[in-house]
Design an enzyme around this catalytic site. Structure first.
Site, mmCIF file in Angstrom:
data_model
loop_
_atom_site.group_PDB
_atom_site.id
_atom_site.type_symbol
_atom_site.label_atom_id
_atom_site.label_comp_id
_atom_site.label_asym_id
_atom_site.label_seq_id
_atom_site.Cartn_x
_atom_site.Cartn_y
_atom_site.Cartn_z
ATOM 1 N N GLU A 35 6.349 4.490 -12.061
ATOM 2 C CA GLU A 35 7.678 3.868 -12.124
ATOM 3 C C GLU A 35 7.789 2.612 -11.250
ATOM 4 O O GLU A 35 8.559 1.704 -11.553
ATOM 5 C CB GLU A 35 8.766 4.869 -11.688
ATOM 6 C CG GLU A 35 8.989 6.008 -12.649
ATOM 7 C CD GLU A 35 9.482 5.537 -14.007
ATOM 8 O OE1 GLU A 35 10.304 4.608 -14.065
ATOM 9 O OE2 GLU A 35 8.998 6.088 -15.017
ATOM 10 N N GLY A 36 7.041 2.585 -10.159
ATOM 11 C CA GLY A 36 7.061 1.402 -9.281
ATOM 12 C C GLY A 36 6.584 0.168 -10.034
ATOM 13 O O GLY A 36 7.251 -0.877 -10.052
ATOM 14 N N HIS A 37 5.427 0.300 -10.729
ATOM 15 C CA HIS A 37 4.921 -0.829 -11.527
ATOM 16 C C HIS A 37 5.930 -1.193 -12.618
ATOM 17 O O HIS A 37 6.185 -2.361 -12.872
ATOM 18 C CB HIS A 37 3.618 -0.440 -12.244
ATOM 19 C CG HIS A 37 2.473 -0.136 -11.333
ATOM 20 N ND1 HIS A 37 1.928 1.118 -11.218
ATOM 21 C CD2 HIS A 37 1.743 -0.931 -10.520
ATOM 22 C CE1 HIS A 37 0.924 1.088 -10.376
ATOM 23 N NE2 HIS A 37 0.784 -0.140 -9.930
ATOM 24 N N GLN A 61 -11.775 -5.670 -3.311
ATOM 25 C CA GLN A 61 -10.788 -5.266 -2.294
ATOM 26 C C GLN A 61 -11.020 -3.844 -1.779
ATOM 27 O O GLN A 61 -10.227 -3.338 -1.002
ATOM 28 C CB GLN A 61 -9.362 -5.460 -2.809
ATOM 29 C CG GLN A 61 -8.914 -4.524 -3.913
ATOM 30 C CD GLN A 61 -7.562 -4.941 -4.476
ATOM 31 O OE1 GLN A 61 -7.439 -5.902 -5.220
ATOM 32 N NE2 GLN A 61 -6.513 -4.206 -4.135
ATOM 33 N N GLY A 147 5.282 -5.532 -5.354
ATOM 34 C CA GLY A 147 6.160 -4.514 -4.784
ATOM 35 C C GLY A 147 6.204 -4.593 -3.259
ATOM 36 O O GLY A 147 5.196 -4.890 -2.623
ATOM 37 N N GLN A 148 7.371 -4.273 -2.712
ATOM 38 C CA GLN A 148 7.496 -4.272 -1.241
ATOM 39 C C GLN A 148 6.689 -3.146 -0.610
ATOM 40 O O GLN A 148 6.362 -3.177 0.568
ATOM 41 C CB GLN A 148 8.967 -4.148 -0.822
ATOM 42 C CG GLN A 148 9.136 -4.561 0.644
ATOM 43 C CD GLN A 148 10.326 -3.969 1.320
ATOM 44 O OE1 GLN A 148 11.444 -4.176 0.869
ATOM 45 N NE2 GLN A 148 10.116 -3.242 2.419
ATOM 46 N N GLN A 153 0.551 -7.160 1.846
ATOM 47 C CA GLN A 153 -0.031 -7.902 0.712
ATOM 48 C C GLN A 153 0.944 -8.991 0.252
ATOM 49 O O GLN A 153 0.544 -10.126 -0.012
ATOM 50 C CB GLN A 153 -0.324 -6.930 -0.427
ATOM 51 C CG GLN A 153 -0.652 -7.595 -1.746
ATOM 52 C CD GLN A 153 -1.122 -6.597 -2.795
ATOM 53 O OE1 GLN A 153 -2.256 -6.163 -2.778
ATOM 54 N NE2 GLN A 153 -0.253 -6.239 -3.730
ATOM 55 N N VAL A 176 9.912 1.750 -5.113
ATOM 56 C CA VAL A 176 10.525 2.839 -5.881
ATOM 57 C C VAL A 176 10.041 4.155 -5.275
ATOM 58 O O VAL A 176 8.840 4.336 -5.035
ATOM 59 C CB VAL A 176 10.147 2.746 -7.378
ATOM 60 C CG1 VAL A 176 10.741 3.905 -8.164
ATOM 61 C CG2 VAL A 176 10.613 1.413 -7.951
ATOM 62 N N ARG A 187 -2.213 6.388 -5.665
ATOM 63 C CA ARG A 187 -3.023 7.289 -4.824
ATOM 64 C C ARG A 187 -2.323 8.629 -4.549
ATOM 65 O O ARG A 187 -2.975 9.541 -4.044
ATOM 66 C CB ARG A 187 -3.405 6.602 -3.508
ATOM 67 C CG ARG A 187 -4.459 5.518 -3.697
ATOM 68 C CD ARG A 187 -5.020 5.023 -2.382
ATOM 69 N NE ARG A 187 -6.177 4.179 -2.558
ATOM 70 C CZ ARG A 187 -6.174 2.841 -2.585
ATOM 71 N NH1 ARG A 187 -5.032 2.187 -2.426
ATOM 72 N NH2 ARG A 187 -7.285 2.152 -2.756
HETATM 73 O O1 PAF Z 1 -1.300 -4.312 -5.533
HETATM 74 C C1 PAF Z 1 -2.258 -4.155 -6.314
HETATM 75 O O2 PAF Z 1 -2.238 -3.322 -7.217
HETATM 76 C C2 PAF Z 1 -3.499 -5.017 -6.136
HETATM 77 O O3 PAF Z 1 -3.776 -5.243 -4.791
HETATM 78 C C3 PAF Z 1 -3.436 -6.342 -6.918
HETATM 79 C C4 PAF Z 1 -2.317 -7.239 -6.434
HETATM 80 C C5 PAF Z 1 -3.226 -6.040 -8.402
HETATM 81 C C6 PAF Z 1 -4.749 -7.093 -6.756
HETATM 82 O O4 PAF Z 1 -5.834 -6.359 -7.217
#
Ligand code: PAF
Length: 289
Positions: A35-37, A61, A147-148, A153, A176, A187
């Site tokens: 839901e956050g995405h 990353q 997202g916050q 990031q 969210v 996760r």
């Molecule tokens: O926030 C994320 O899901 C990742 O760090 C991103 C911004 C998609 C970069 O891989």
């Protein structure tokens, strides 16, 4: 909805929309959408002509001992969710195309990248800044949505966009949460039932610190309350950081006088390990007295 896997095709498609003076809204993700995405996608849909969502689990990353291989992946399920949200394009490149042999160019935002999560995940934000730069050059968005929940990031990306003169608006949307306060995260899937219950401790600890700050007591006392709540949860294996920070520099400000922040916001942020999940959360609090 178009599914594009190839970088050149994505660039040409973006160019065509730009020639038609269409605005492109972009939500970069690593998939396993929750839901956050979807709240980012919704906001992006409201504000742009064309909505592009990328799904790419970015290897650069993740550290060598981190969860790149186990990171949850559900491309089919994600595509279904995005179709329902009237997304125009899903961009899902392969790691081989994003990082071909001989790849050797990286973007590093100095200073803020080394603090908080950066201290425990060396190279993480270099990987994020690099892939986001590449995605910006491929998708060519007008606006990009983050997202916050990943506060650090978001400020790193904003800094990078300013320093490297990207002509892109960065929009940071609220975290969210589940009903019990746990921030939504891909996760969270790593948690078993008992760990999932225990994971509410991040929100509880931040709420405790927030109340201390709102009652006019110092940041040091807020940190103590936060840590006391975290210690009360036996399933927390390790607390990596948990304190009160300046929201711009990310410096720990618990030795400073709260009156210096009156009328401004401070950041409460936590990273900890429960089971095999590394969980992060944060909250901005306005200092009123
Ligand atoms: O926030 C994320 O899901 C990742 O760090 C991103 C911004 C998609 C970069 O891989």
């Amino acid at each position: 909805m178009e599914i594009i896997r190839n970088i050149k095709v994505m660039q040409e498609t973006a160019n065509a929309y730009i020639r038609e003076a269409k605005t492109i809204g972009f939500v970069p993700t690593m998939g396993a959408l929750h839901e956050g995405h979807l709240s980012l996608v919704e906001r992006c849909r409201q504000e742009n002509d064309i909505v592009v969502v990328s799904i790419f689990v970015n290897p650069t990353q993740f550290g060598p001992s981190e969860d790149y291989k186990e990171y949850p992946r559900d491309l089919e399920g994600d595509i279904e969710k995005l179709r329902e949200m009237e997304v125009d394009i899903v961009f899902c490149p392969t790691a081989e195309e994003m990082y071909p042999e001989g790849y050797c160019t990286y973007v590093n935002v100095e200073g803020v990248s080394e603090k908080l999560c950066g201290a425990f995940r060396p190279g993480h934000f270099r990987g994020v800044a690099t892939v986001v730069t590449k995605l910006f050059n491929i998708v060519k968005p007008t606006r990009a949505y983050f997202g916050q929940k990943d506060y650090q990031q978001s400020i790193i990306i904003k800094r990078m966009v300013e320093d490297l003169n990207f002509d892109i608006d960065i929009i940071v949307c609220p975290t969210v949460r589940e009903k019990d306060g746990l921030a939504m995260s891909s996760r969270n899937q790593y948690l078993n039932e008992a760990e999932r219950q225990a994971a509410t401790v991040l929100y509880r600890a931040m709420q405790a610190a927030r109340e201390v700050i709102l009652s006019g007591k110092g940041f040091g006392e807020a940190k103590e309350h936060m840590q006391r709540v975290l210690r009360s949860e036996p399933l927390v294996r390790e607390v990596q950081y948990a304190s009160v920070y300046d929201p711009f520099s990310l410096e720990d400000i618990t030795t400073l006088d709260a009156s210096g922040y009156k009328g401004r916001k401070v950041l409460l942020a936590i990273a900890l390990i429960i089971g095999k999940a590394r969980l992060i959360d944060n909250m901005l609090v306005e200092v009123t007295q």
